[in-house]
Design an enzyme around this catalytic site. Structure first.
Site, PDB file in Angstrom:
ATOM      1  N   VAL A  37     -14.173  -0.705  10.001  1.00  0.00           N
ATOM      2  CA  VAL A  37     -13.627   0.118   8.912  1.00  0.00           C
ATOM      3  C   VAL A  37     -14.377  -0.119   7.598  1.00  0.00           C
ATOM      4  O   VAL A  37     -14.749   0.832   6.896  1.00  0.00           O
ATOM      5  CB  VAL A  37     -12.112  -0.139   8.747  1.00  0.00           C
ATOM      6  CG1 VAL A  37     -11.538   0.694   7.602  1.00  0.00           C
ATOM      7  CG2 VAL A  37     -11.376   0.167  10.044  1.00  0.00           C
TER       8      VAL A  37
ATOM      9  N   ASN B 258       0.811  -1.217   0.000  1.00  0.00           N
ATOM     10  CA  ASN B 258       0.000   0.000   0.000  1.00  0.00           C
ATOM     11  C   ASN B 258       0.848   1.273   0.000  1.00  0.00           C
ATOM     12  O   ASN B 258       0.380   2.317  -0.443  1.00  0.00           O
ATOM     13  CB  ASN B 258      -1.004  -0.014   1.163  1.00  0.00           C
ATOM     14  CG  ASN B 258      -2.100  -1.043   0.904  1.00  0.00           C
ATOM     15  OD1 ASN B 258      -2.307  -1.474  -0.235  1.00  0.00           O
ATOM     16  ND2 ASN B 258      -2.807  -1.455   1.949  1.00  0.00           N
TER      17      ASN B 258
ATOM     18  N   ARG C 121     -17.036   1.841  -0.537  1.00  0.00           N
ATOM     19  CA  ARG C 121     -15.826   2.647  -0.651  1.00  0.00           C
ATOM     20  C   ARG C 121     -15.961   3.877  -1.549  1.00  0.00           C
ATOM     21  O   ARG C 121     -15.354   3.969  -2.613  1.00  0.00           O
ATOM     22  CB  ARG C 121     -14.654   1.767  -1.098  1.00  0.00           C
ATOM     23  CG  ARG C 121     -14.393   0.667  -0.103  1.00  0.00           C
ATOM     24  CD  ARG C 121     -13.276  -0.218  -0.518  1.00  0.00           C
ATOM     25  NE  ARG C 121     -11.984   0.315  -0.160  1.00  0.00           N
ATOM     26  CZ  ARG C 121     -10.846  -0.292  -0.447  1.00  0.00           C
ATOM     27  NH1 ARG C 121     -10.865  -1.435  -1.096  1.00  0.00           N
ATOM     28  NH2 ARG C 121      -9.697   0.227  -0.081  1.00  0.00           N
ATOM     29  N   PRO C 122     -16.746   4.847  -1.110  1.00  0.00           N
ATOM     30  CA  PRO C 122     -16.867   6.082  -1.886  1.00  0.00           C
ATOM     31  C   PRO C 122     -15.554   6.879  -1.889  1.00  0.00           C
ATOM     32  O   PRO C 122     -14.634   6.563  -1.132  1.00  0.00           O
ATOM     33  CB  PRO C 122     -17.969   6.852  -1.155  1.00  0.00           C
ATOM     34  CG  PRO C 122     -17.992   6.294   0.226  1.00  0.00           C
ATOM     35  CD  PRO C 122     -17.503   4.877   0.144  1.00  0.00           C
ATOM     36  N   VAL C 123     -15.502   7.916  -2.737  1.00  0.00           N
ATOM     37  CA  VAL C 123     -14.300   8.775  -2.766  1.00  0.00           C
ATOM     38  C   VAL C 123     -14.679  10.218  -2.429  1.00  0.00           C
ATOM     39  O   VAL C 123     -13.996  11.155  -2.810  1.00  0.00           O
ATOM     40  CB  VAL C 123     -13.572   8.705  -4.139  1.00  0.00           C
ATOM     41  CG1 VAL C 123     -12.844   7.379  -4.282  1.00  0.00           C
ATOM     42  CG2 VAL C 123     -14.517   8.940  -5.301  1.00  0.00           C
ATOM     43  N   ASP C 124     -15.803  10.386  -1.712  1.00  0.00           N
ATOM     44  CA  ASP C 124     -16.288  11.733  -1.406  1.00  0.00           C
ATOM     45  C   ASP C 124     -15.277  12.579  -0.621  1.00  0.00           C
ATOM     46  O   ASP C 124     -15.149  13.786  -0.848  1.00  0.00           O
ATOM     47  CB  ASP C 124     -17.621  11.647  -0.641  1.00  0.00           C
ATOM     48  CG  ASP C 124     -17.525  10.775   0.606  1.00  0.00           C
ATOM     49  OD1 ASP C 124     -16.871   9.716   0.543  1.00  0.00           O
ATOM     50  OD2 ASP C 124     -18.084  11.146   1.654  1.00  0.00           O
ATOM     51  N   LEU C 125     -14.525  11.947   0.282  1.00  0.00           N
ATOM     52  CA  LEU C 125     -13.572  12.727   1.087  1.00  0.00           C
ATOM     53  C   LEU C 125     -12.396  13.213   0.239  1.00  0.00           C
ATOM     54  O   LEU C 125     -11.896  14.324   0.433  1.00  0.00           O
ATOM     55  CB  LEU C 125     -13.073  11.895   2.277  1.00  0.00           C
ATOM     56  CG  LEU C 125     -14.162  11.436   3.261  1.00  0.00           C
ATOM     57  CD1 LEU C 125     -13.593  10.468   4.287  1.00  0.00           C
ATOM     58  CD2 LEU C 125     -14.786  12.643   3.963  1.00  0.00           C
TER      59      LEU C 125
ATOM     60  N   CYS D  28     -16.405  -2.405  -4.240  1.00  0.00           N
ATOM     61  CA  CYS D  28     -15.527  -3.554  -4.366  1.00  0.00           C
ATOM     62  C   CYS D  28     -16.006  -4.610  -3.392  1.00  0.00           C
ATOM     63  O   CYS D  28     -17.003  -4.414  -2.700  1.00  0.00           O
ATOM     64  CB  CYS D  28     -14.082  -3.176  -4.114  1.00  0.00           C
ATOM     65  SG  CYS D  28     -13.770  -2.807  -2.414  1.00  0.00           S
TER      66      CYS D  28
ATOM     67  N   ARG E 111      -8.568  -0.170  -7.310  1.00  0.00           N
ATOM     68  CA  ARG E 111      -9.137   1.014  -6.685  1.00  0.00           C
ATOM     69  C   ARG E 111      -8.072   2.076  -6.392  1.00  0.00           C
ATOM     70  O   ARG E 111      -8.306   3.274  -6.552  1.00  0.00           O
ATOM     71  CB  ARG E 111      -9.828   0.590  -5.394  1.00  0.00           C
ATOM     72  CG  ARG E 111     -10.628   1.647  -4.794  1.00  0.00           C
ATOM     73  CD  ARG E 111     -11.107   1.254  -3.422  1.00  0.00           C
ATOM     74  NE  ARG E 111     -11.090   2.420  -2.589  1.00  0.00           N
ATOM     75  CZ  ARG E 111     -12.026   3.345  -2.585  1.00  0.00           C
ATOM     76  NH1 ARG E 111     -13.063   3.228  -3.356  1.00  0.00           N
ATOM     77  NH2 ARG E 111     -11.926   4.398  -1.825  1.00  0.00           N
TER      78      ARG E 111
ATOM     79  N   ARG F  12      -2.543 -10.459  -5.532  1.00  0.00           N
ATOM     80  CA  ARG F  12      -2.545  -9.004  -5.506  1.00  0.00           C
ATOM     81  C   ARG F  12      -1.675  -8.454  -4.376  1.00  0.00           C
ATOM     82  O   ARG F  12      -1.216  -7.317  -4.461  1.00  0.00           O
ATOM     83  CB  ARG F  12      -3.982  -8.484  -5.335  1.00  0.00           C
ATOM     84  CG  ARG F  12      -4.878  -8.829  -6.499  1.00  0.00           C
ATOM     85  CD  ARG F  12      -6.258  -8.217  -6.356  1.00  0.00           C
ATOM     86  NE  ARG F  12      -6.094  -6.875  -5.878  1.00  0.00           N
ATOM     87  CZ  ARG F  12      -6.537  -6.427  -4.701  1.00  0.00           C
ATOM     88  NH1 ARG F  12      -7.221  -7.206  -3.925  1.00  0.00           N
ATOM     89  NH2 ARG F  12      -6.312  -5.203  -4.335  1.00  0.00           N
TER      90      ARG F  12
HETATM   91  N1  EPU Z   1     -14.309   6.244   2.943  1.00  0.00           N
HETATM   92  C1  EPU Z   1     -15.355   7.086   2.651  1.00  0.00           C
HETATM   93  N2  EPU Z   1     -15.119   8.122   1.777  1.00  0.00           N
HETATM   94  C2  EPU Z   1     -13.908   8.349   1.213  1.00  0.00           C
HETATM   95  C3  EPU Z   1     -12.847   7.470   1.535  1.00  0.00           C
HETATM   96  C4  EPU Z   1     -13.077   6.423   2.411  1.00  0.00           C
HETATM   97  O1  EPU Z   1     -16.472   6.923   3.130  1.00  0.00           O
HETATM   98  O2  EPU Z   1     -13.765   9.315   0.436  1.00  0.00           O
HETATM   99  C5  EPU Z   1     -14.561   5.104   3.863  1.00  0.00           C
HETATM  100  C6  EPU Z   1     -14.343   3.765   3.153  1.00  0.00           C
HETATM  101  O3  EPU Z   1     -15.501   3.388   2.428  1.00  0.00           O
HETATM  102  C7  EPU Z   1     -14.015   2.841   4.296  1.00  0.00           C
HETATM  103  C8  EPU Z   1     -13.279   3.757   5.272  1.00  0.00           C
HETATM  104  O4  EPU Z   1     -13.579   5.103   4.881  1.00  0.00           O
HETATM  105  O5  EPU Z   1     -15.188   2.366   4.870  1.00  0.00           O
HETATM  106  C9  EPU Z   1     -11.764   3.562   5.268  1.00  0.00           C
HETATM  107  O6  EPU Z   1     -11.260   3.775   3.971  1.00  0.00           O
HETATM  108  P1  EPU Z   1      -9.811   4.363   3.694  1.00  0.00           P
HETATM  109  O7  EPU Z   1      -9.937   5.491   2.743  1.00  0.00           O
HETATM  110  O8  EPU Z   1      -9.107   4.602   4.978  1.00  0.00           O
HETATM  111  O9  EPU Z   1      -9.121   3.130   2.957  1.00  0.00           O
HETATM  112  P2  EPU Z   1      -8.455   3.109   1.530  1.00  0.00           P
HETATM  113  O10 EPU Z   1      -7.516   4.249   1.384  1.00  0.00           O
HETATM  114  O11 EPU Z   1      -9.478   2.928   0.484  1.00  0.00           O
HETATM  115  C10 EPU Z   1      -6.387   1.737   2.328  1.00  0.00           C
HETATM  116  C11 EPU Z   1      -5.738   0.436   1.939  1.00  0.00           C
HETATM  117  C12 EPU Z   1      -6.598  -0.722   2.392  1.00  0.00           C
HETATM  118  C13 EPU Z   1      -6.781  -0.622   3.916  1.00  0.00           C
HETATM  119  C14 EPU Z   1      -7.388   0.729   4.281  1.00  0.00           C
HETATM  120  C15 EPU Z   1      -7.529   0.943   5.764  1.00  0.00           C
HETATM  121  C16 EPU Z   1      -4.569   1.048  -0.072  1.00  0.00           C
HETATM  122  C17 EPU Z   1      -4.389   0.865  -1.518  1.00  0.00           C
HETATM  123  N3  EPU Z   1      -5.555   0.383   0.498  1.00  0.00           N
HETATM  124  O12 EPU Z   1      -7.638   1.773   1.642  1.00  0.00           O
HETATM  125  O13 EPU Z   1      -5.870  -1.907   2.089  1.00  0.00           O
HETATM  126  O14 EPU Z   1      -7.644  -1.642   4.352  1.00  0.00           O
HETATM  127  O15 EPU Z   1      -6.560   1.793   3.747  1.00  0.00           O
HETATM  128  O16 EPU Z   1      -6.309   0.808   6.396  1.00  0.00           O
HETATM  129  O17 EPU Z   1      -3.786   1.735   0.561  1.00  0.00           O
HETATM  130  C18 EPU Z   1      -5.595  -4.208   1.706  1.00  0.00           C
HETATM  131  O18 EPU Z   1      -4.376  -4.002   1.563  1.00  0.00           O
HETATM  132  O19 EPU Z   1      -6.069  -5.378   1.809  1.00  0.00           O
HETATM  133  C19 EPU Z   1      -6.516  -3.071   1.765  1.00  0.00           C
HETATM  134  C20 EPU Z   1      -7.827  -3.174   1.581  1.00  0.00           C
END
Ligand code: EPU
Length: 462
Positions: free
Chosen positions: A352, A44, A142-146, A137, A113, A422
């Site tokens: 999470v 990551n 997993r939205p990207v609103d933030l 997924c 993603r 992966r």
């Molecule tokens: N979320 C929102 N809006 C956003 C972004 C996130 O609602 O704009 C929510 C997500 O839907 C989720 C929560 O916030 O429910 C946490 O998401 P986060 O953004 O922290 O995770 P991520 O950046 O999408 C990364 C890792 C994940 C890991 C998480 C938490 C990468 C590529 N992926 O995901 O890794 O689980 O942080 O630590 O860095 C894995 O390696 O198996 C994996 C899933």
């Protein structure tokens, strides 16, 4: 000796999704493990650091990059944008002086993603980015609103049309502007997107309630090595003072704390003593505390080497996943596999992601006794697991099935291996070297339908 360089355009994945899904992993359980494991670079960290290399118009050398399908997909995205990229062993050479496109290809974004994370660097460098929405997924919506709100606060106009995020910077200079941004949730990806975008912005950006994960710190250290001015990474407030441009660097990625945690659980579940390095022990504090609660001892052999001394039995313990420094969601499935064999009942709570318990049905097929209610799983310890055919449903679920297979009586056959490929570099070779008995073989008959049926979005992009 380094491998011959390969350009990414001509790169053939060692395991494509269809190759991986045409194979199964057979594991004969109950063989004790012994020895040492070399831990690879963090997946990551690698994914975002590769994206961040778009910020720099000069040569970037990134070391300790794991050879994984996800990493190759990220390289393919950069190559599609016109970036020069060469891969030699675990070293990546990237030169993004020649970005010729601002639109990421849907075919790859839809499979990975993390590829959405290029939006910040592209906006910072070019003032424009067009990225297909990554969509849901297998582990959640997993939205990207933030990410989007953060970029808007910095002056980007962001529209979503026909599934594509069109972002461009308003104003004559096409430069993002520093802003004070509070994240409703400490999202790892949103923190990284905003941090990357802010490096080249005009003025100062502050991210409040920022994610504190070690991968955020790794990315900040890489950006600082490029000349960015970042303070506070690893705390909940990160401040980035924008600079006009960034320069060349040579940077080594941190070891993968989730791979390390997975091997520690392999020691615990097979009652084996193993050591691992390199690791950063502080990144594993929550994982080590929970292993100790199950009765294992973790010895710090040196500043970057840990050894697990297993307990005679596995004690039950409750777990709740949380943002760092809490217990990582990426270790939940592996600990669930371990606790199936504990003496007593454990309550596992996933906070999470909303759909990260799909391994429960597969572990139950192996004789586990787990019930799900909402985001809780009640694990009642059983005295043994028995090998069975099982289906991997996401990356960490596949690791949990490997661990369960190592501890089970008889033969476990794991299908849908593209998930495993992966995130775990050379996992079979590493386990074989420890004395495990396992083999990847062609599947009998066409099982590709199993993986498609099993995966409603036909792809997985953790
Ligand atoms: N979320 C929102 N809006 C956003 C972004 C996130 O609602 O704009 C929510 C997500 O839907 C989720 C929560 O916030 O429910 C946490 O998401 P986060 O953004 O922290 O995770 P991520 O950046 O999408 C990364 C890792 C994940 C890991 C998480 C938490 C990468 C590529 N992926 O995901 O890794 O689980 O942080 O630590 O860095 C894995 O390696 O198996 C994996 C899933």
């Amino acid at each position: 000796m380094e491998d011959r360089p390969i350009t990414t355009q001509g790169l053939k994945d060692t395991h494509t999704q269809s190759d991986a899904d045409a194979s199964v992993l057979q594991i004969w359980g109950k063989h004790p493990l012994k020895g040492h494991v070399n831990i690879s670079g963090a997946k990551n960290s690698a994914l975002t650091i590769i994206a961040a290399s778009l910020l720099c118009p000069q040569d970037c050398r990134i070391r300790n990059v794991p050879n994984l399908v996800d990493v190759k997909r990220m390289e393919q995205i950069l190559a599609a944008l016109g970036v020069k990229i060469e891969h030699h062993g675990n070293v990546l050479d990237i030169n993004a002086s020649t970005i010729s496109h601002s639109k990421a290809p849907y075919e790859i974004v839809s499979q990975l993603r993390a590829s959405f994370f290029i939006i910040g660097p592209l906006l910072a460098r070019l003032g424009v980015a067009r990225i297909p929405l990554p969509g849901g997924c297998t582990i959640g919506a997993r939205p990207v609103d933030l990410h989007v709100r953060g970029l808007q606060a910095m002056g980007a106009d962001v529209q979503i049309e026909h599934g594509i995020v069109h972002a461009y910077v308003t104003g004559g200079q096409r430069k993002l502007r520093g802003a004070k941004i509070y994240l409703d949730y400490p999202s790892v990806g949103a923190t990284e997107t905003i941090m990357m975008a802010a490096t080249l912005a005009e003025g100062e950006t502050t991210i409040e309630n920022a994610a504190q994960e070690p991968e955020v710190v790794d990315l900040a250290n890489f950006c600082q090595a490029l000349g960015a001015r970042i303070r506070g990474a690893g705390t909940n407030t990160i401040t980035i003072a924008g600079v006009p441009s960034l320069h060349s660097t040579d940077y080594a990625i941190n070891p993968d704390r989730i791979e390390a945690g997975t091997f520690l659980v392999a020691g615990a579940i097979t009652h084996s003593e193993i050591s691992l390095s390199p690791v950063v022990p502080e990144h594993l504090t929550a994982v080590i505390a929970k292993l100790q609660a199950t009765g294992a001892q973790i010895i710090t052999e040196s500043s970057d080497c840990l050894r697990i001394l297993p307990g005679d039995t596995i004690k039950a313990t409750d777990i709740e996943t949380l943002p760092y420094p809490g217990f990582p969601t990426d270790m939940q499935a592996q600990f669930m596999a371990l606790l199936t064999l504990s003496e007593g009942n454990s309550l596992i709570t996933e906070t999470v992601f909303e759909n990260r318990m799909r391994h429960v049905a597969e572990l139950n097929r192996m004789g586990a006794d787990i019930r799900i209610k909402g985001n809780h799983a009640l694990v009642r310890g059983v005295s043994m697991l028995s090998g069975a055919p099982v289906v991997a449903t996401d990356l960490r679920a596949s690791a949990a099935l490997v661990l369960a297979g190592l501890a089970a009586e008889g033969k476990t056959i794991i299908q849908c291996l593209h998930h495993l490929d992966r995130g775990y570099e050379h996992i079979e070779a590493k386990l074989l070297a420890l004395g495990a008995k396992l083999e990847r073989i062609p599947a009998v008959g066409d099982i590709s339908g199993v993986c498609l049926t099993n995966d409603p979005v036909l792809s997985e992009k953790d």
